[in-house]
Design a protein around this motif. Structure first.
Motif, PDB file in Angstrom:
ATOM      1  N   THR A 188      -4.626  24.437  67.288  1.00  0.00           N
ATOM      2  CA  THR A 188      -5.247  23.619  68.322  1.00  0.00           C
ATOM      3  C   THR A 188      -6.750  23.871  68.254  1.00  0.00           C
ATOM      4  OG1 THR A 188      -3.310  23.730  69.745  1.00  0.00           O
ATOM      5  CG2 THR A 188      -5.396  23.132  70.784  1.00  0.00           C
ATOM      6  N   SER A 220      -2.506  19.801  62.955  1.00  0.00           N
ATOM      7  CA  SER A 220      -3.290  20.405  64.032  1.00  0.00           C
ATOM      8  C   SER A 220      -3.675  19.350  65.057  1.00  0.00           C
ATOM      9  CB  SER A 220      -4.549  21.059  63.458  1.00  0.00           C
ATOM     10  OG  SER A 220      -4.194  22.094  62.568  1.00  0.00           O
ATOM     11  N   THR A 221      -4.035  19.811  66.247  1.00  0.00           N
ATOM     12  CA  THR A 221      -4.458  18.904  67.312  1.00  0.00           C
ATOM     13  C   THR A 221      -5.877  19.241  67.741  1.00  0.00           C
ATOM     14  OG1 THR A 221      -3.514  20.355  68.991  1.00  0.00           O
ATOM     15  CG2 THR A 221      -2.115  18.574  68.198  1.00  0.00           C
TER      16      THR A 221
END
Length: 96
Positions: free
Chosen positions: A5, A43-44
């Motif tokens: 993240t 991923s964010t």
């Protein structure tokens, strides 16, 4: 690394990364590369309030000023403790 993240304290940058910047934006190529990397690594990219990023900002500044390639520590550096405590308490910048 994967499933990371990435937290940014700029809602505009997060929106650009998650929704694409306008075609004429001068930094579009950088944002598109960040989007490709995030997608490839699963991923964010998320928004974080600036208060919560003060500790990270302090640690980044300390890191940029160090001569060593890597420092491993079991405690928070003194310069960042005030920010970490404030973030943990959910309050603004503390003065000690």
């Amino acid at each position: 690394m994967s499933n990371v993240t990435i937290e940014l304290d700029s809602s505009e940058a997060v929106n650009f990364c998650n929704e694409r910047p306008p075609p004429q934006h001068p930094q579009r190529h950088i944002v598109e590369e960040a989007r490709r990397i995030a997608a490839r690594t699963k991923s964010t990219i998320a928004y974080i309030y600036r208060l919560a990023s003060q500790t990270a900002d302090c640690l980044a500044r300390l890191g940029s000023e160090q001569d060593e390639d890597l420092i491993v520590s079991s405690s928070i550096p003194f310069a960042a403790r005030e920010f970490a405590l404030a973030a943990a308490m959910g309050v603004g910048h503390l003065r000690t």
